[in-house]
Design a protein around this motif. Structure first.
Motif, PDB file in Angstrom:
ATOM      1  N   ARG A 244      -9.029   7.680  -2.886  1.00  0.00           N
ATOM      2  CA  ARG A 244      -9.044   6.215  -2.870  1.00  0.00           C
ATOM      3  C   ARG A 244     -10.359   5.718  -3.443  1.00  0.00           C
ATOM      4  NH1 ARG A 244     -10.614   1.636  -0.248  1.00  0.00           N
ATOM      5  NH2 ARG A 244      -9.048  -0.025  -0.129  1.00  0.00           N
TER       6      ARG A 244
ATOM      7  N   ALA B 191       0.842  -1.197   0.000  1.00  0.00           N
ATOM      8  CA  ALA B 191       0.000   0.000   0.000  1.00  0.00           C
ATOM      9  C   ALA B 191       0.879   1.251   0.000  1.00  0.00           C
ATOM     10  CB  ALA B 191      -0.914  -0.006   1.216  1.00  0.00           C
TER      11      ALA B 191
ATOM     12  N   ARG C  76      -5.065   3.624  -4.359  1.00  0.00           N
ATOM     13  CA  ARG C  76      -4.056   4.062  -3.401  1.00  0.00           C
ATOM     14  C   ARG C  76      -4.414   3.543  -2.002  1.00  0.00           C
ATOM     15  NH1 ARG C  76      -3.181   9.905  -1.675  1.00  0.00           N
ATOM     16  NH2 ARG C  76      -2.608   8.795   0.245  1.00  0.00           N
ATOM     17  N   ASP C  77      -3.426   3.475  -1.123  1.00  0.00           N
ATOM     18  CA  ASP C  77      -3.606   3.018   0.259  1.00  0.00           C
ATOM     19  C   ASP C  77      -4.180   1.611   0.322  1.00  0.00           C
ATOM     20  OD1 ASP C  77      -2.760   5.559   1.133  1.00  0.00           O
ATOM     21  OD2 ASP C  77      -4.800   6.342   0.947  1.00  0.00           O
TER      22      ASP C  77
ATOM     23  N   ASP D 119       0.752   5.709  -1.793  1.00  0.00           N
ATOM     24  CA  ASP D 119      -0.120   6.778  -2.275  1.00  0.00           C
ATOM     25  C   ASP D 119      -0.297   6.761  -3.790  1.00  0.00           C
ATOM     26  OD1 ASP D 119       2.412   7.545  -3.006  1.00  0.00           O
ATOM     27  OD2 ASP D 119       2.282   9.568  -2.164  1.00  0.00           O
TER      28      ASP D 119
END
Length: 279
Positions: free
Chosen positions: A108, A41, A84-85, A43
């Protein structure tokens, strides 16, 4: 920002720092059957496209098996979108060759698996500028910046024609960094010619490309022609700074008028050259 350039097969994974730009990262990985490839994970949002072989993807409680073509000329591609994440792991069912594109994201979204059933078998152009397209992530896709498209060009035909550019954020044009990852049906002998040019920058790049090469296009008009008898594939990745997802392009005004003849010329009878699923 650097000049457009072609990297020969064997290039290392491309980060924005290596490319001399801001958004697009690109890599191709080979994972032996039974091994797992992690996507930690961070950005960045990512798009994972199996070029050959099958893999199982695990994202939290979601579990997908995808891929399955022997090579990029056997069938349309799958595309796994990893927001993302979000951590993901890919376990190779067979030996698998996977392309991974990434770009920084601010929002996200949800993971999505695009399958060949989710896309159209699309033909574009006309005459000897006919090609087949598989649009995996277009502007209406729920993502921040990444756009991903597969293109197949029959031997002797032109692709990305009329030449166009994604250089400036203005009416009818979007600023986008772009990569072309090339594969040839004849891996040993196949080739194509790539042109990237910019009259305003007094820049000209015209060079042969072969199986496994990678083109970086930060700016400039671009077009590709497959050598006679050599079918060409390229995986096209784009991302840029615009707050709204768009693929607007500005065509070379000297060549744009030629497409007016395409409806009367018709499509190349060899198309489609790739089926939805491997036969």
């Amino acid at each position: 920002m650097g000049d457009p350039q072609i990297l020969a097969k064997g290039w290392d994974p491309i980060s924005p720092a290596e490319a001399g730009w801001t958004f697009v990262s690109f890599a191709v990985h080979t994972v032996p059957a039974g091994q797992t490839f992690p996507l930690p994970a961070d950005d960045h949002e990512r798009a994972v496209v199996p070029l050959a072989g099958s893999a199982i993807a695990d994202i939290a409680d979601q579990h997908w098996e995808f891929g399955g073509r022997d090579n990029v000329f056997a069938g349309l591609g799958y595309c796994l979108y990893v927001p993302r994440d979000t951590a993901a792991s890919l376990t190779a069912v067979t030996d698998v060759e996977i392309a991974v594109a990434a770009a920084p994201a601010t929002t996200r979204h949800q993971p999505v698996l695009v399958t060949p059933d989710d896309t159209q078998i699309e033909m574009r152009g006309g005459g000897n500028a006919s090609r087949q397209v598989n649009s995996l992530m277009l502007p209406d896709f729920p993502a921040d910046r990444l756009h991903v498209i597969e293109v197949w060009t029959p031997g002797g035909n032109w692709s990305s024609f009329p030449p166009h550019k994604h250089e400036h954020d203005r009416e009818g044009e979007a600023e986008l960094e772009e990569t072309y990852y090339y594969r040839l049906r004849d891996e040993e002998n196949g080739w194509a010619l790539q042109r990237v040019y910019s009259p305003e920058r007094e820049f000209e790049l015209t060079a042969p490309v072969r199986d496994g090469d990678l083109l970086l296009i930060p700016w400039g008009y671009h077009t590709t022609v497959a050598a006679h008898g050599h079918d060409l594939y390229y995986l096209n990745v784009l991302a840029g700074p615009a707050s709204k997802r768009t693929l607007q392009a500005h065509q070379d005004p000297c060549l744009a008028p030629v497409q007016a003849d395409w409806p009367s010329v018709g499509m190349d009878s060899r198309l489609p050259i790739v089926p939805r699923y491997p036969r």
